[in-house]
Design a protein around this motif. Sequence first.
Motif, short mmCIF file in Angstrom:
data_model
loop_
_atom_site.label_atom_id
_atom_site.label_comp_id
_atom_site.label_asym_id
_atom_site.label_seq_id
_atom_site.Cartn_x
_atom_site.Cartn_y
_atom_site.Cartn_z
N ALA A 82 75.65 -25.32 -85.86
CA ALA A 82 75.57 -25.56 -84.42
C ALA A 82 75.30 -27.02 -84.11
CB ALA A 82 74.49 -24.67 -83.80
N ASP A 83 74.76 -27.77 -85.08
CA ASP A 83 74.50 -29.20 -84.88
C ASP A 83 75.78 -30.03 -84.90
OD1 ASP A 83 71.81 -28.63 -84.76
OD2 ASP A 83 71.44 -29.12 -86.87
N HIS A 84 76.86 -29.48 -85.43
CA HIS A 84 78.13 -30.22 -85.53
C HIS A 84 78.98 -29.86 -84.32
CE1 HIS A 84 81.95 -31.66 -87.28
NE2 HIS A 84 81.14 -32.51 -87.90
N ALA A 85 78.65 -30.48 -83.19
CA ALA A 85 79.30 -30.14 -81.93
C ALA A 85 79.94 -31.37 -81.31
CB ALA A 85 78.31 -29.52 -80.96
N VAL A 86 81.03 -31.13 -80.62
CA VAL A 86 81.68 -32.15 -79.80
C VAL A 86 81.56 -31.64 -78.37
CG1 VAL A 86 83.83 -33.34 -79.29
CG2 VAL A 86 83.27 -32.75 -81.66
N GLY A 87 80.69 -32.26 -77.60
CA GLY A 87 80.39 -31.75 -76.26
C GLY A 87 79.65 -30.43 -76.40
N ASP A 88 80.17 -29.40 -75.80
CA ASP A 88 79.57 -28.06 -75.90
C ASP A 88 80.27 -27.19 -76.93
OD1 ASP A 88 77.74 -28.70 -73.95
OD2 ASP A 88 78.98 -27.94 -72.30
N THR A 89 81.24 -27.74 -77.65
CA THR A 89 82.04 -26.96 -78.59
C THR A 89 81.58 -27.24 -80.03
OG1 THR A 89 83.92 -27.15 -77.10
CG2 THR A 89 84.38 -26.44 -79.35
N VAL A 90 81.28 -26.17 -80.76
CA VAL A 90 80.89 -26.31 -82.17
C VAL A 90 82.15 -26.33 -83.01
CG1 VAL A 90 79.62 -25.25 -84.08
CG2 VAL A 90 78.71 -25.11 -81.76
N VAL A 91 82.28 -27.38 -83.83
CA VAL A 91 83.45 -27.58 -84.67
C VAL A 91 83.00 -27.51 -86.13
CG1 VAL A 91 85.34 -29.15 -85.27
CG2 VAL A 91 84.46 -29.07 -82.92
N LEU A 131 95.31 -32.77 -98.86
CA LEU A 131 94.48 -32.05 -97.88
C LEU A 131 94.86 -32.49 -96.48
CD1 LEU A 131 91.98 -30.17 -97.43
CD2 LEU A 131 90.65 -32.27 -97.26
N GLU A 132 95.18 -31.52 -95.65
CA GLU A 132 95.56 -31.81 -94.27
C GLU A 132 94.90 -30.80 -93.34
OE1 GLU A 132 99.63 -32.45 -91.63
OE2 GLU A 132 99.77 -32.03 -93.77
N ILE A 133 94.12 -31.30 -92.40
CA ILE A 133 93.48 -30.43 -91.40
C ILE A 133 94.42 -30.36 -90.21
CG2 ILE A 133 91.49 -30.11 -89.91
CD1 ILE A 133 89.83 -31.65 -92.00
N LEU A 134 95.00 -29.19 -89.99
CA LEU A 134 96.02 -29.00 -88.96
C LEU A 134 95.41 -28.67 -87.60
CD1 LEU A 134 98.51 -26.95 -91.14
CD2 LEU A 134 98.56 -29.39 -90.65
N SER A 135 94.33 -27.92 -87.61
CA SER A 135 93.67 -27.57 -86.35
C SER A 135 92.18 -27.35 -86.62
CB SER A 135 94.29 -26.31 -85.73
OG SER A 135 94.07 -25.19 -86.55
N PRO A 136 91.34 -27.66 -85.65
CA PRO A 136 89.90 -27.48 -85.87
C PRO A 136 89.53 -26.00 -85.87
CG PRO A 136 90.30 -28.17 -83.62
CD PRO A 136 91.63 -28.20 -84.33
N LEU A 137 88.48 -25.70 -86.60
CA LEU A 137 87.92 -24.34 -86.60
C LEU A 137 86.76 -24.37 -85.62
CD1 LEU A 137 87.50 -21.46 -87.58
CD2 LEU A 137 86.41 -22.37 -89.62
N LEU A 138 86.97 -23.78 -84.45
CA LEU A 138 85.96 -23.78 -83.39
C LEU A 138 85.11 -22.52 -83.50
CD1 LEU A 138 88.25 -24.97 -80.44
CD2 LEU A 138 86.87 -26.36 -82.01
N LEU A 139 83.81 -22.70 -83.43
CA LEU A 139 82.87 -21.58 -83.53
C LEU A 139 82.16 -21.40 -82.19
CD1 LEU A 139 81.36 -22.52 -86.99
CD2 LEU A 139 83.13 -20.84 -86.52
N GLU A 140 81.97 -20.14 -81.81
CA GLU A 140 81.31 -19.82 -80.55
C GLU A 140 80.00 -19.10 -80.82
OE1 GLU A 140 83.99 -17.64 -78.06
OE2 GLU A 140 85.67 -18.92 -78.59
#
Length: 186
Positions: A82-91, A131-140
């Motif tokens: 939960a500490d790894h957030a961009v704004g209100d979104t956990v990534v 290694l290629e990150i194609l889309s973020p894994l967003l957690l709610e």
Amino acid sequence: AYYQTVLAVQHADVAQLFPRPGNNAELPHYPWQRKRYWYPTSSEGYEPFNRVLEHRLLGYRMHENPGQWENLFDLAVFPDLADHAVGDTVVFPAAGFVEMALAAASAWYRSEPADAANGDAGFAAQEIEELEILSPLLLEKTTSRKVRFSIEPGDGRFTIRSRGYLEDGGWQLHVVGRLPGKPTGG
């Protein structure tokens, strides 16, 4: 505490514990009804009692495909994410994807048995390619995500996908890469 209780009961007066005699129950004189009382399986109930956690992030190895692992990502289980957030979104952090890939490589490409006499601890170095990150894994906070790591046996290519827990929809692709098995250096 359990064994202390057992030892204490062994020296206890049973007549004092059970002052009135009970009634004996009659057992049936025929074989049991042969009904099975197993827990039901579902798409999400993948033998939850018989699985072994191989790695905290990588999760549990799938039975039908030994090159796949699944885990459930939930902020209640992984509160440090939960500490790894961009704004209100956990990534989910990129370092977590790397950790999953290295854990899968370690499990998939087991090193030779350890030779402690020569200082070998039994751990093989691993390398990640492409290694290629194609889309973020967003957690709610309110929903969990099922994450699946898959590795191809032939060339070591891997994917990390996810979908909502208890959802029947498709899997979202987050990461692709390759695990060559033995470091090439460079």
